[in-house]
Design a protein around this motif. Structure first.
Motif, PDB file in Angstrom:
ATOM      1  N   TYR A 186     -13.581   5.815   7.729  1.00 16.74           N
ATOM      2  CA  TYR A 186     -13.960   5.023   6.552  1.00 16.74           C
ATOM      3  C   TYR A 186     -15.445   5.193   6.235  1.00 16.74           C
ATOM      4  CZ  TYR A 186      -9.498   2.717   7.460  1.00 16.74           C
ATOM      5  OH  TYR A 186      -8.168   2.456   7.671  1.00 16.74           O
ATOM      6  N   TRP A 209      -2.387   1.915   1.048  1.00 19.38           N
ATOM      7  CA  TRP A 209      -3.239   0.935   1.735  1.00 19.38           C
ATOM      8  C   TRP A 209      -2.425  -0.330   1.986  1.00 19.38           C
ATOM      9  CZ3 TRP A 209      -8.527   1.667   2.944  1.00 19.38           C
ATOM     10  CH2 TRP A 209      -9.072   2.870   2.490  1.00 19.38           C
ATOM     11  N   THR A 268      -2.595  -4.515   4.182  1.00 19.25           N
ATOM     12  CA  THR A 268      -3.435  -5.527   4.835  1.00 19.25           C
ATOM     13  C   THR A 268      -2.746  -6.203   6.009  1.00 19.25           C
ATOM     14  OG1 THR A 268      -2.673  -7.249   3.304  1.00 19.25           O
ATOM     15  CG2 THR A 268      -4.697  -6.062   2.714  1.00 19.25           C
ATOM     16  N   ASP A 303       3.080  -1.516   1.243  1.00 17.69           N
ATOM     17  CA  ASP A 303       2.138  -0.955   0.275  1.00 17.69           C
ATOM     18  C   ASP A 303       1.558  -2.076  -0.583  1.00 17.69           C
ATOM     19  OD1 ASP A 303       0.864   0.390  -1.822  1.00 17.69           O
ATOM     20  OD2 ASP A 303       2.398   1.954  -1.927  1.00 17.69           O
ATOM     21  N   TYR A 359      -5.188   3.531  -6.688  1.00 19.83           N
ATOM     22  CA  TYR A 359      -5.449   4.512  -5.647  1.00 19.83           C
ATOM     23  C   TYR A 359      -6.098   5.743  -6.265  1.00 19.83           C
ATOM     24  CZ  TYR A 359      -2.268   1.853  -2.581  1.00 19.83           C
ATOM     25  OH  TYR A 359      -1.669   0.873  -1.822  1.00 19.83           O
ATOM     26  N   LEU A 395      -9.325   3.002  -2.285  1.00 22.96           N
ATOM     27  CA  LEU A 395      -8.644   1.818  -2.819  1.00 22.96           C
ATOM     28  C   LEU A 395      -9.634   1.086  -3.711  1.00 22.96           C
ATOM     29  CD1 LEU A 395      -6.506  -0.483  -2.940  1.00 22.96           C
ATOM     30  CD2 LEU A 395      -7.527  -1.373  -0.825  1.00 22.96           C
ATOM     31  N   TYR A 439      -8.451  -4.216   5.544  1.00 16.74           N
ATOM     32  CA  TYR A 439      -7.677  -3.233   4.767  1.00 16.74           C
ATOM     33  C   TYR A 439      -7.560  -1.940   5.568  1.00 16.74           C
ATOM     34  CZ  TYR A 439      -8.028  -6.340   0.765  1.00 16.74           C
ATOM     35  OH  TYR A 439      -7.926  -7.419  -0.077  1.00 16.74           O
ATOM     36  N   ARG A 440      -6.330  -1.413   5.636  1.00 24.36           N
ATOM     37  CA  ARG A 440      -6.076  -0.199   6.409  1.00 24.36           C
ATOM     38  C   ARG A 440      -5.407   0.855   5.531  1.00 24.36           C
ATOM     39  NH1 ARG A 440      -3.196  -1.799  12.020  1.00 24.36           N
ATOM     40  NH2 ARG A 440      -3.750   0.360  12.468  1.00 24.36           N
ATOM     41  N   PHE A 441      -5.721   2.112   5.830  1.00 24.73           N
ATOM     42  CA  PHE A 441      -5.099   3.231   5.114  1.00 24.73           C
ATOM     43  C   PHE A 441      -4.039   3.857   6.014  1.00 24.73           C
ATOM     44  CE2 PHE A 441      -4.959   7.856   4.306  1.00 24.73           C
ATOM     45  CZ  PHE A 441      -4.494   7.823   2.991  1.00 24.73           C
TER      46      PHE A 441
END
Length: 680
Positions: free
Chosen positions: A290, A322, A324, A334, A347, A357, A370-372
């Motif tokens: 990140y 992405w 949460t 998603d 996106y 994001l 927040y994660r990808f």
């Protein structure tokens, strides 16, 4: 004013100690070591933190008087930062400030406590922590300012331990590399300030990096991995090693060895700070890196959360998104499908190695990790979370009942990411633009202040009155409103005129100023021909509240709307930001419209140019018939078939008559045999 204090340090080898000998009246001081220092050093003596003398003799040349307040310390030239602990000539009852640790090394993104104990022979009137590094931003460079008022530490600094007499702790959260500095504690009495000139605690902030030895390695060869930092972490931490995202070792050693594979990734963390991973290292491995590990952004603004990612070259990206919320054994959802984010996320990226994001119209509830995640033809992988904190602006005010001088601070709950310029408004007029979040001025009792951040000038803080709540004000509950073309909207405000009587009030739009008789004198919106028959006021009977209602909305109604009131002596509300209305229609958008083949997934999107509030429910139609159980702005066809061919439109609940134009969907049906292909 003389500056006095004392500090303690961790023991160095050899350590310096001041030994006091002699009678009751006159004392002899010696800078003592446990061994004889080489190279005939020069000794430096300090009295109450001030440079006193230099000599090649370890003994101070003059007898020392028995002043109860005085303290002495010594150092060796060339190593002035390694002073001895200070000694009070008459026991321990002199003024002193003693730091628990001389140096601290802490992880970027973590929190740190810097503490000291102190004693004063006289009553302490005030105390504070400061950093000499920040002196350029002080009003007077010789007068330290409280670290809690520094904009670079906004929302990240607090004091602890004050209730326990004689102990103070400075706590800094969400540490950044620029926090690396010396920190000092001072206290003031009626006659003097103590602690300014003494060394404090030096903080170094570091991140984690994985070093691979040897740098060039072949498949299957043994490699040595080191979790490195720019300083030695305080308190002997335990290191955690991850291989392909899974814990493989937990030890006080920062070293780890393994057989090398080009597809493997390695990262490290420190126990208690598992969320602060090092970047993963690999050659052809799975990784997500990140741009920022933590972000602080303003409510109502837009934020970009970006990352780059890698994976083995023989894999193909099938899906990237992405999310949460994550739980063991449950697939991540998603964000595009999560209620509350509809129409506010986008996106960006190449769908091969980077992704961003974008979240618009940020809310306090968007604060989360927040994660990808990406899914390939043979595997799936997710990065660690990025922490997003959403804050609004608040004006904090310090006044004196005996003076009209006030000091204001534009406060946030976290330190805004990046470098920002603050804008101050007094009674609606800009009075200052500066990188400092503080502002001082003389004021009248009816004055009100707001602040904003440059580039987000429409996101003002709520106004604060200098003397309580009886000043003049106009407050809007919404800074922005999104409404459907053809519908109606209510724009409201509350107002206070202090002790003055309101003679008249009205709503207006600056956009219409060209049609006013005088461009500086707003005209009533109800008299504007462009709004004829479509504008009315509500709520006037309820003192202090007014509502502007506009019906049969048109796209040209998109504008800023303001409320003003007049008293016998002045007008109020003209220069303050109002509520901005955006009028939108609906449009059906088809994702990937050039590749609609039977058997694949398809998403239809009910698009608007702004975000419709109030948890809007959507209605979908096919060939004029309502589709049941489709209430979001996304219509998913999983999988799409030739039977889905038709005309699609969408509408919003309670506004079914305001549906979008129809969009025709055509689905190709492909049959692939040994030597033929047909399309229907």
């Amino acid at each position: 004013v003389s500056d006095k204090g004392i500090y303690s340090d961790i023991v160095f080898s050899p350590g310096l100690q001041v030994k006091v000998t002699g009678g009751h009246q006159d004392k002899t001081l010696t800078c003592s070591t446990t061994c004889t220092l080489t190279d005939n050093p020069t000794y430096i003596w300090y009295k109450n933190g001030q440079h006193l003398d230099e000599s090649t003799s370890p003994q101070y040349k003059d007898p020392v008087s028995s002043n109860y307040e005085d303290s002495y310390s010594c150092a060796v030239k060339g190593h002035e930062d390694l002073r001895s602990p200070a000694v009070c000539v008459q026991g321990q009852d002199c003024n002193r400030v003693t730091y628990t640790k001389r140096t601290i090394c802490a992880l970027k993104g973590s929190s740190v406590d810097i503490s000291c104990t102190y004693f004063s022979l006289y009553n302490i009137t005030s105390s504070l922590w400061f950093s000499p590094k920040q002196s350029d931003s002080w009003r007077d460079k010789s007068t330290p300012e409280d670290l809690t008022t520094d904009p670079g530490h906004a929302g990240r600094v607090e004091y602890a331990g004050e209730k326990e007499r004689g102990r103070s702790t400075l706590r800094i959260t969400d540490l950044r590399e620029e926090d690396s500095a010396e920190y000092k504690f001072i206290f003031n009495t009626r006659t003097s300030r103590w602690g300014y000139s003494f060394p404090g605690t030096t903080l170094t902030v570091t991140d984690l990096q994985v070093k691979v030895t040897p740098a060039a390695v072949t498949e299957g060869e043994r490699v040595s991995l080191t979790c490195i930092t720019t300083c030695t972490l305080t308190d002997n931490p335990t290191y955690i090693w991850y291989k392909n995202g899974h814990i493989v070792k937990e030890n006080t050693s920062s070293l780890y060895s393994d057989s090398f594979s080009a597809a493997d990734s390695y990262s490290c963390a420190v126990k208690g700070h598992e969320d602060l991973h090092s970047p993963a290292v690999c050659q052809k491995c799975w990784s997500v890196t990140y741009t920022h590990q933590s972000i602080c952004a303003l409510k109502g603004s837009t934020v970009n959360i970006s990352c780059s990612y890698t994976y083995p070259s023989y894999h193909e990206i099938k899906k990237a998104f992405w999310f949460t919320k994550w739980e063991s054994g449950i697939d991540a959802e998603d964000l595009n499908l999560v209620p509350g984010y509809e129409g506010r996320i986008e996106y960006l990226g190449d769908n091969e190695s980077d992704s961003t994001l974008r979240i618009t119209d940020l809310r306090l509830s968007d604060s989360a990790g927040y994660r990808f995640r990406f899914i390939t033809s043979g595997e799936k992988f997710a990065g660690s979370p990025v922490s997003l904190t959403v804050t609004d602006l608040q004006v904090k005010i310090r006044t004196s009942w005996f003076s009209t001088w006030v000091t204001l601070t534009c406060s946030t709950t976290c330190t805004l990411t990046g470098h920002h310029t603050y804008i101050w408004y007094k009674n609606g007029h800009k009075v200052k633009e500066d990188t400092s979040s503080s502002y001082s001025d003389y004021c009248n009792t009816e004055d009100r202040f707001t602040c904003a951040v440059k580039a987000h000038g429409d996101l003002h803080s709520p106004a604060v009155c200098v003397r309580g709540q009886k000043c003049w004000s106009v407050t809007y509950p919404h800074q922005g409103v999104c409404a459907l073309k053809g519908s109606s909207v209510d724009i409201s405000s509350t107002y206070v005129s202090g002790y003055d009587t309101i003679t008249s009030s009205l709503w207006f739009s600056p956009k219409r100023s060209a049609s006013w008789k005088d461009e500086l004198i707003p005209e009533e919106l109800t008299t504007d021909p462009g709004y004829a028959g479509r504008v009315e006021y509500a709520g006037e009977k309820e003192r202090g509240r007014s509502i502007l209602r506009i019906t049969d909305l048109r796209e040209e109604d998109s504008a800023e709307y303001k409320f003003i009131f007049n008293t016998q002596t002045s007008r109020w509300g003209y220069s303050f930001p109002g509520t901005t209305l955006t009028v939108t229609g609906l449009q059906v958008q088809i994702k990937d419209p050039t590749n609609i083949i039977e058997g694949k997934e398809l998403c239809l999107f009910c698009e608007s140019i702004c975000f419709l509030q109030d948890n809007t429910s959507y209605i979908w139609y096919k060939n004029g018939q309502r589709l049941i159980r489709h209430e979001t702005k996304y219509l998913y066809l999983k999988p799409v078939s030739s039977e889905d061919t038709g005309r699609y439109s969408c509408a919003v609940e309670n506004h079914e008559d305001l549906h979008s134009p129809e969009e025709t969907l055509t689905v190709r049906c492909e049959y692939v045999g040994y030597n033929y292909r047909t399309t229907h």
